[in-house]
Design a protein around this motif. Sequence first.
Motif, PDB file in Angstrom:
ATOM      1  N   ARG A  66       0.836  -1.206   0.000  1.00  0.00           N
ATOM      2  CA  ARG A  66       0.000   0.000   0.000  1.00  0.00           C
ATOM      3  C   ARG A  66       0.863   1.244   0.000  1.00  0.00           C
ATOM      4  O   ARG A  66       1.907   1.287   0.644  1.00  0.00           O
ATOM      5  CB  ARG A  66      -0.836   0.071   1.280  1.00  0.00           C
ATOM      6  CG  ARG A  66      -1.650  -1.155   1.542  1.00  0.00           C
ATOM      7  CD  ARG A  66      -3.079  -0.916   1.116  1.00  0.00           C
ATOM      8  NE  ARG A  66      -3.856  -2.099   1.417  1.00  0.00           N
ATOM      9  CZ  ARG A  66      -4.542  -2.240   2.532  1.00  0.00           C
ATOM     10  NH1 ARG A  66      -4.556  -1.284   3.428  1.00  0.00           N
ATOM     11  NH2 ARG A  66      -5.227  -3.332   2.730  1.00  0.00           N
ATOM     12  N   LEU A  67       0.335   2.262  -0.658  1.00  0.00           N
ATOM     13  CA  LEU A  67       0.943   3.588  -0.623  1.00  0.00           C
ATOM     14  C   LEU A  67      -0.100   4.547  -0.069  1.00  0.00           C
ATOM     15  O   LEU A  67      -1.278   4.427  -0.403  1.00  0.00           O
ATOM     16  CB  LEU A  67       1.349   4.008  -2.045  1.00  0.00           C
ATOM     17  CG  LEU A  67       1.974   5.393  -2.220  1.00  0.00           C
ATOM     18  CD1 LEU A  67       3.404   5.405  -1.673  1.00  0.00           C
ATOM     19  CD2 LEU A  67       1.987   5.796  -3.694  1.00  0.00           C
ATOM     20  N   ILE A  68       0.330   5.465   0.790  1.00  0.00           N
ATOM     21  CA  ILE A  68      -0.579   6.529   1.237  1.00  0.00           C
ATOM     22  C   ILE A  68       0.032   7.868   0.822  1.00  0.00           C
ATOM     23  O   ILE A  68       1.246   8.043   0.911  1.00  0.00           O
ATOM     24  CB  ILE A  68      -0.846   6.463   2.757  1.00  0.00           C
ATOM     25  CG1 ILE A  68      -1.914   7.494   3.163  1.00  0.00           C
ATOM     26  CG2 ILE A  68       0.420   6.632   3.578  1.00  0.00           C
ATOM     27  CD1 ILE A  68      -2.450   7.326   4.575  1.00  0.00           C
ATOM     28  N   THR A  69      -0.804   8.763   0.302  1.00  0.00           N
ATOM     29  CA  THR A  69      -0.318  10.069  -0.150  1.00  0.00           C
ATOM     30  C   THR A  69      -1.192  11.171   0.441  1.00  0.00           C
ATOM     31  O   THR A  69      -2.396  10.988   0.618  1.00  0.00           O
ATOM     32  CB  THR A  69      -0.366  10.177  -1.689  1.00  0.00           C
ATOM     33  OG1 THR A  69      -1.696   9.856  -2.140  1.00  0.00           O
ATOM     34  CG2 THR A  69       0.624   9.230  -2.345  1.00  0.00           C
ATOM     35  N   GLY A  70      -0.577  12.313   0.734  1.00  0.00           N
ATOM     36  CA  GLY A  70      -1.308  13.469   1.253  1.00  0.00           C
ATOM     37  C   GLY A  70      -1.162  14.627   0.276  1.00  0.00           C
ATOM     38  O   GLY A  70      -0.061  14.887  -0.213  1.00  0.00           O
ATOM     39  N   GLY A  84      -1.539   0.471  -9.032  1.00  0.00           N
ATOM     40  CA  GLY A  84      -1.824   1.899  -9.130  1.00  0.00           C
ATOM     41  C   GLY A  84      -3.279   2.242  -8.863  1.00  0.00           C
ATOM     42  O   GLY A  84      -3.696   3.386  -9.017  1.00  0.00           O
ATOM     43  N   GLN A  85      -4.054   1.234  -8.449  1.00  0.00           N
ATOM     44  CA  GLN A  85      -5.482   1.443  -8.203  1.00  0.00           C
ATOM     45  C   GLN A  85      -5.697   2.216  -6.900  1.00  0.00           C
ATOM     46  O   GLN A  85      -5.010   1.984  -5.907  1.00  0.00           O
ATOM     47  CB  GLN A  85      -6.155   0.070  -8.116  1.00  0.00           C
ATOM     48  CG  GLN A  85      -7.632   0.115  -7.745  1.00  0.00           C
ATOM     49  CD  GLN A  85      -8.136  -1.251  -7.268  1.00  0.00           C
ATOM     50  OE1 GLN A  85      -7.399  -2.243  -7.281  1.00  0.00           O
ATOM     51  NE2 GLN A  85      -9.381  -1.308  -6.840  1.00  0.00           N
ATOM     52  N   GLN A  86      -6.649   3.171  -6.932  1.00  0.00           N
ATOM     53  CA  GLN A  86      -7.018   3.888  -5.710  1.00  0.00           C
ATOM     54  C   GLN A  86      -7.861   2.978  -4.839  1.00  0.00           C
ATOM     55  O   GLN A  86      -8.875   2.465  -5.287  1.00  0.00           O
ATOM     56  CB  GLN A  86      -7.864   5.113  -6.063  1.00  0.00           C
ATOM     57  CG  GLN A  86      -7.074   6.347  -6.360  1.00  0.00           C
ATOM     58  CD  GLN A  86      -8.010   7.535  -6.547  1.00  0.00           C
ATOM     59  OE1 GLN A  86      -8.737   7.913  -5.655  1.00  0.00           O
ATOM     60  NE2 GLN A  86      -7.974   8.117  -7.726  1.00  0.00           N
ATOM     61  N   LEU A  87      -7.453   2.799  -3.580  1.00  0.00           N
ATOM     62  CA  LEU A  87      -8.204   1.923  -2.682  1.00  0.00           C
ATOM     63  C   LEU A  87      -9.193   2.709  -1.820  1.00  0.00           C
ATOM     64  O   LEU A  87     -10.266   2.224  -1.515  1.00  0.00           O
ATOM     65  CB  LEU A  87      -7.238   1.156  -1.775  1.00  0.00           C
ATOM     66  CG  LEU A  87      -6.214   0.265  -2.487  1.00  0.00           C
ATOM     67  CD1 LEU A  87      -5.269  -0.367  -1.472  1.00  0.00           C
ATOM     68  CD2 LEU A  87      -6.912  -0.812  -3.302  1.00  0.00           C
ATOM     69  N   PHE A  88      -8.770   3.917  -1.414  1.00  0.00           N
ATOM     70  CA  PHE A  88      -9.633   4.706  -0.527  1.00  0.00           C
ATOM     71  C   PHE A  88      -9.180   6.160  -0.529  1.00  0.00           C
ATOM     72  O   PHE A  88      -8.001   6.445  -0.734  1.00  0.00           O
ATOM     73  CB  PHE A  88      -9.592   4.159   0.911  1.00  0.00           C
ATOM     74  CG  PHE A  88     -10.654   4.734   1.800  1.00  0.00           C
ATOM     75  CD1 PHE A  88     -11.966   4.253   1.746  1.00  0.00           C
ATOM     76  CD2 PHE A  88     -10.363   5.767   2.690  1.00  0.00           C
ATOM     77  CE1 PHE A  88     -12.956   4.795   2.562  1.00  0.00           C
ATOM     78  CE2 PHE A  88     -11.342   6.305   3.510  1.00  0.00           C
ATOM     79  CZ  PHE A  88     -12.645   5.819   3.441  1.00  0.00           C
ATOM     80  N   THR A  89     -10.142   7.060  -0.301  1.00  0.00           N
ATOM     81  CA  THR A  89      -9.811   8.483  -0.185  1.00  0.00           C
ATOM     82  C   THR A  89     -10.306   9.018   1.151  1.00  0.00           C
ATOM     83  O   THR A  89     -11.485   8.873   1.491  1.00  0.00           O
ATOM     84  CB  THR A  89     -10.462   9.297  -1.327  1.00  0.00           C
ATOM     85  OG1 THR A  89      -9.967   8.820  -2.583  1.00  0.00           O
ATOM     86  CG2 THR A  89     -10.124  10.776  -1.202  1.00  0.00           C
ATOM     87  N   PHE A  90      -9.380   9.576   1.931  1.00  0.00           N
ATOM     88  CA  PHE A  90      -9.749  10.291   3.167  1.00  0.00           C
ATOM     89  C   PHE A  90      -9.973  11.752   2.797  1.00  0.00           C
ATOM     90  O   PHE A  90      -9.055  12.392   2.256  1.00  0.00           O
ATOM     91  CB  PHE A  90      -8.620  10.213   4.200  1.00  0.00           C
ATOM     92  CG  PHE A  90      -8.289   8.823   4.660  1.00  0.00           C
ATOM     93  CD1 PHE A  90      -9.067   8.171   5.605  1.00  0.00           C
ATOM     94  CD2 PHE A  90      -7.176   8.163   4.148  1.00  0.00           C
ATOM     95  CE1 PHE A  90      -8.746   6.881   6.037  1.00  0.00           C
ATOM     96  CE2 PHE A  90      -6.844   6.880   4.575  1.00  0.00           C
ATOM     97  CZ  PHE A  90      -7.635   6.242   5.517  1.00  0.00           C
ATOM     98  N   ASN A  91     -11.166  12.268   3.073  1.00  0.00           N
ATOM     99  CA  ASN A  91     -11.463  13.665   2.745  1.00  0.00           C
ATOM    100  C   ASN A  91     -11.330  14.552   3.974  1.00  0.00           C
ATOM    101  O   ASN A  91     -11.763  14.186   5.064  1.00  0.00           O
ATOM    102  CB  ASN A  91     -12.889  13.777   2.178  1.00  0.00           C
ATOM    103  CG  ASN A  91     -12.974  13.159   0.800  1.00  0.00           C
ATOM    104  OD1 ASN A  91     -12.300  13.586  -0.129  1.00  0.00           O
ATOM    105  ND2 ASN A  91     -13.784  12.116   0.671  1.00  0.00           N
ATOM    106  N   PHE A  92     -10.723  15.724   3.761  1.00  0.00           N
ATOM    107  CA  PHE A  92     -10.546  16.692   4.838  1.00  0.00           C
ATOM    108  C   PHE A  92     -11.082  18.048   4.393  1.00  0.00           C
ATOM    109  O   PHE A  92     -11.484  18.212   3.244  1.00  0.00           O
ATOM    110  CB  PHE A  92      -9.059  16.815   5.201  1.00  0.00           C
ATOM    111  CG  PHE A  92      -8.449  15.521   5.671  1.00  0.00           C
ATOM    112  CD1 PHE A  92      -8.652  15.060   6.953  1.00  0.00           C
ATOM    113  CD2 PHE A  92      -7.680  14.750   4.804  1.00  0.00           C
ATOM    114  CE1 PHE A  92      -8.101  13.859   7.381  1.00  0.00           C
ATOM    115  CE2 PHE A  92      -7.120  13.550   5.216  1.00  0.00           C
ATOM    116  CZ  PHE A  92      -7.340  13.105   6.512  1.00  0.00           C
ATOM    117  N   ASP A  93     -11.050  19.006   5.327  1.00  0.00           N
ATOM    118  CA  ASP A  93     -11.508  20.357   5.007  1.00  0.00           C
ATOM    119  C   ASP A  93     -10.344  21.298   4.728  1.00  0.00           C
ATOM    120  O   ASP A  93     -10.535  22.502   4.572  1.00  0.00           O
ATOM    121  CB  ASP A  93     -12.351  20.917   6.172  1.00  0.00           C
ATOM    122  CG  ASP A  93     -13.605  20.077   6.375  1.00  0.00           C
ATOM    123  OD1 ASP A  93     -14.198  19.645   5.368  1.00  0.00           O
ATOM    124  OD2 ASP A  93     -13.968  19.832   7.539  1.00  0.00           O
TER     125      ASP A  93
END
Length: 326
Positions: A66-70, A84-93
């Motif tokens: 897994r790779l995590i990017t900010g 290279g598939q997106q597994l999940f997106t954390f949404n912030f404000d």
Amino acid sequence: MRPILMKGHERPLTFLKYNRDGDLLFSCAKDHNPTVWFADNGERLGTYRGHNGAVWCCDVSRDSGRLITGSADQTAKLWNVQTGQQLFTFNFDSPARSVDFSVGDKLAVITTDPFMELPSAIHVKRIANDPTEQTGDSVVLIKGPQGRINRAIWGPLNRTIISAGEDAVIRIWDSETGKLIKESDKESGHKKTVTSLAKSADGSHFLTGSLDKSARLWDTRTLTLIKTYVTERPVNAVAMSPLLDHVVLGGGQDASAVTTTDHRAGKFEAKFYDKILQEEIGGVKGHFGPINALAFNPDGKSFSSGGEDGYVRLHHFDPDYFNIKI
């Protein structure tokens, strides 16, 4: 030591990270596309497409799965490294500035910038083994101090989180309760924004780089200042050799002042210091702009630097660098 020049980004580099095996190098830049390279010969393997803003930071799981990017697009994303598939997106404000997997990869710490009335914050997220069960809920949410938190990493045994940023104070937080345990004092601490933070291979100490033209080595548990490395320019990136007692500092002037200077005068070199004696022992030139990112291969036999010029330079050390027969 002939560098390998890796051109794949259109915009300045922001972060570099090797996987634990040292065979892959991940690069982040302001061009929205984190990229993965072969760490040996600099061959570009692929990009992770999906962000809609500058990517500030990344981390890769222990098994390189897994790779995590900010990113500045106000999200942090989890990716499958291989596909290279997106597994999940954390949404912030607000923009996600720093990401770091815990030991065991069951948790991730993500920092978000102050934005409008929002203060900076440190979020701890649980990382599910099965991507279909992943949620965006925070396990812990710590309201940060004034100004941006440029970097937050896990302390020993995931019990603490170490953060540093614009207010120049280094803080250690309890990762379960979110309470502040320690902070660096004004006398021994940095005088300006802390730009970068790197842990030693065993996690017992860590290095911070700052715009006050110095880097400092700290004890991870007690936050005691151990060493100070003084240079003549702002420090944007720091790295520690896992093999020898060497630290590397990279920096340069602010991007706005860059165009007027020659690449030799601009001091755009990675400087090597003796970790114990605090003396400068060498430098590696090459970038045509400030160095924004540095990383050592876990085997200690190569390092890479990423610059404002959009290049990643990969340096394999000559055997005589080690003064030992490899």
